[in-house]
Design a protein around this motif. Structure first.
Motif, mmCIF file in Angstrom:
data_model
loop_
_atom_site.group_PDB
_atom_site.id
_atom_site.type_symbol
_atom_site.label_atom_id
_atom_site.label_comp_id
_atom_site.label_asym_id
_atom_site.label_seq_id
_atom_site.Cartn_x
_atom_site.Cartn_y
_atom_site.Cartn_z
ATOM 1 N N LEU A 9 -57.773 -10.049 -32.561
ATOM 2 C CA LEU A 9 -58.152 -9.824 -33.955
ATOM 3 C C LEU A 9 -59.567 -9.246 -34.017
ATOM 4 O O LEU A 9 -60.452 -9.685 -33.294
ATOM 5 C CB LEU A 9 -58.050 -11.134 -34.736
ATOM 6 N N PRO A 10 -59.774 -8.264 -34.872
ATOM 7 C CA PRO A 10 -61.049 -7.531 -34.928
ATOM 8 C C PRO A 10 -62.135 -8.283 -35.708
ATOM 9 O O PRO A 10 -62.376 -8.011 -36.867
ATOM 10 C CB PRO A 10 -60.669 -6.225 -35.613
ATOM 11 N N TYR A 118 -60.019 -1.349 -36.467
ATOM 12 C CA TYR A 118 -59.271 -1.158 -35.233
ATOM 13 C C TYR A 118 -58.227 -2.253 -35.086
ATOM 14 O O TYR A 118 -58.347 -3.323 -35.678
ATOM 15 C CB TYR A 118 -60.179 -1.096 -34.001
ATOM 16 N N GLU A 119 -57.196 -1.933 -34.332
ATOM 17 C CA GLU A 119 -56.164 -2.916 -34.040
ATOM 18 C C GLU A 119 -55.627 -2.616 -32.653
ATOM 19 O O GLU A 119 -55.927 -1.577 -32.074
ATOM 20 C CB GLU A 119 -55.060 -2.911 -35.107
ATOM 21 N N ASN A 120 -54.870 -3.529 -32.116
ATOM 22 C CA ASN A 120 -54.367 -3.370 -30.762
ATOM 23 C C ASN A 120 -53.136 -4.235 -30.577
ATOM 24 O O ASN A 120 -52.898 -5.166 -31.345
ATOM 25 C CB ASN A 120 -55.454 -3.757 -29.748
ATOM 26 N N ILE A 121 -52.363 -3.920 -29.564
ATOM 27 C CA ILE A 121 -51.190 -4.724 -29.223
ATOM 28 C C ILE A 121 -51.033 -4.678 -27.706
ATOM 29 O O ILE A 121 -51.293 -3.653 -27.079
ATOM 30 C CB ILE A 121 -49.906 -4.235 -29.945
ATOM 31 N N TYR A 122 -50.666 -5.803 -27.134
ATOM 32 C CA TYR A 122 -50.436 -5.913 -25.693
ATOM 33 C C TYR A 122 -49.127 -6.664 -25.500
ATOM 34 O O TYR A 122 -48.916 -7.713 -26.102
ATOM 35 C CB TYR A 122 -51.575 -6.683 -25.014
ATOM 36 N N ILE A 123 -48.245 -6.122 -24.682
ATOM 37 C CA ILE A 123 -46.962 -6.769 -24.408
ATOM 38 C C ILE A 123 -46.845 -6.960 -22.897
ATOM 39 O O ILE A 123 -46.888 -5.984 -22.140
ATOM 40 C CB ILE A 123 -45.783 -5.928 -24.948
ATOM 41 N N ASN A 124 -46.751 -8.211 -22.494
ATOM 42 C CA ASN A 124 -46.616 -8.556 -21.069
ATOM 43 C C ASN A 124 -47.713 -7.886 -20.233
ATOM 44 O O ASN A 124 -47.439 -7.240 -19.226
ATOM 45 C CB ASN A 124 -45.230 -8.173 -20.541
ATOM 46 N N MET A 125 -48.937 -8.058 -20.674
ATOM 47 C CA MET A 125 -50.084 -7.428 -20.014
ATOM 48 C C MET A 125 -51.106 -8.484 -19.601
ATOM 49 O O MET A 125 -51.301 -9.459 -20.308
ATOM 50 C CB MET A 125 -50.800 -6.466 -20.981
ATOM 51 N N ALA A 146 -49.045 -3.079 -37.191
ATOM 52 C CA ALA A 146 -50.399 -2.505 -37.105
ATOM 53 C C ALA A 146 -51.086 -2.565 -38.466
ATOM 54 O O ALA A 146 -52.280 -2.873 -38.557
ATOM 55 C CB ALA A 146 -50.321 -1.064 -36.610
ATOM 56 N N LYS A 147 -50.342 -2.292 -39.526
ATOM 57 C CA LYS A 147 -50.905 -2.344 -40.879
ATOM 58 C C LYS A 147 -51.437 -3.747 -41.200
ATOM 59 O O LYS A 147 -52.531 -3.893 -41.738
ATOM 60 C CB LYS A 147 -49.847 -1.917 -41.907
ATOM 61 N N GLN A 148 -50.688 -4.760 -40.845
ATOM 62 C CA GLN A 148 -51.141 -6.144 -41.082
ATOM 63 C C GLN A 148 -52.378 -6.468 -40.246
ATOM 64 O O GLN A 148 -53.307 -7.102 -40.721
ATOM 65 C CB GLN A 148 -50.023 -7.129 -40.740
ATOM 66 N N ARG A 149 -52.397 -6.032 -38.981
ATOM 67 C CA ARG A 149 -53.529 -6.340 -38.105
ATOM 68 C C ARG A 149 -54.792 -5.630 -38.587
ATOM 69 O O ARG A 149 -55.891 -6.159 -38.463
ATOM 70 C CB ARG A 149 -53.203 -5.957 -36.664
ATOM 71 N N LEU A 150 -54.641 -4.473 -39.182
ATOM 72 C CA LEU A 150 -55.814 -3.747 -39.680
ATOM 73 C C LEU A 150 -56.394 -4.422 -40.921
ATOM 74 O O LEU A 150 -57.546 -4.201 -41.268
ATOM 75 C CB LEU A 150 -55.467 -2.297 -39.971
ATOM 76 N N LYS A 151 -55.619 -5.256 -41.577
ATOM 77 C CA LYS A 151 -56.114 -5.958 -42.778
ATOM 78 C C LYS A 151 -56.539 -7.379 -42.472
ATOM 79 O O LYS A 151 -57.115 -8.043 -43.311
ATOM 80 C CB LYS A 151 -55.027 -5.987 -43.850
ATOM 81 N N SER A 152 -56.245 -7.894 -41.269
ATOM 82 C CA SER A 152 -56.535 -9.298 -40.968
ATOM 83 C C SER A 152 -58.016 -9.556 -40.824
ATOM 84 O O SER A 152 -58.823 -8.697 -40.699
ATOM 85 C CB SER A 152 -55.811 -9.728 -39.703
#
Length: 152
Positions: A9-10, A118-125, A146-152
């Motif tokens: 989370l940013p 900014y936002e980001n996502i990591y899957i099995n990383m 991504a839209k939700q993460r940019l507003k969090s």
């Protein structure tokens, strides 16, 4: 390894610094290799002293060179480091080595990014990029897109 879908989370502003080189003449190894070898000692210094402001980095190799993506606490910390003795010494050598040397190219780009931009996502990383900077959290229904993460 973080199994599943995670994000960071940013909470803080971040400065993203891209720096790299391009080999223009492969057979002129004596002209581009010293330029390439200037980076590792600085990266070691930055990772051993977190007070300098470099939060993390990733290095990538391309057919004709490399790129380092660095995440900094602030643009001020990045600029302060650029004036420190180890960097200045390397920069002066670099400038001397690249003068009249078209065997190698160099570039950098700086982006100052606000916390909510900014936002980001990591899957099995494993921890990667911004995931090395802050604690990754498991994605839930409130930060699924991504839209939700940019507003969090």
């Amino acid at each position: 390894m973080n199994n599943g879908r995670y994000t960071v989370l940013p909470h803080n502003d971040v400065t993203v610094f891209l720096i790299g080189m391009r080999v223009n003449k492969w057979f002129a190894v004596h002209k581009w290799l010293p330029v390439f070898l200037a980076m590792p000692p600085m990266m070691k210094e930055l990772m051993s002293d977190k007070s300098l402001g470099c939060l993390s980095f990733e290095m990538f190799f391309k057919y004709r060179g490399n790129i380092v993506v660095q995440y900094w606490e602030s643009n001020d910390k990045l600029l302060t480091y650029s004036k420190m003795p180890n960097h200045l010494k390397a920069w002066k050598k670099f400038m001397k080595r690249t003068q009249n040397n078209d065997a190698v190219g160099f570039y950098h780009e700086t982006y100052n990014v606000k916390a909510q931009a900014y936002e980001n996502i990591y899957i099995n990383m494993p921890d990667f990029g911004l995931g090395k900077v802050e604690q990754p959290v498991k994605v839930n229904k409130h930060i699924h897109s991504a839209k939700q993460r940019l507003k969090s």
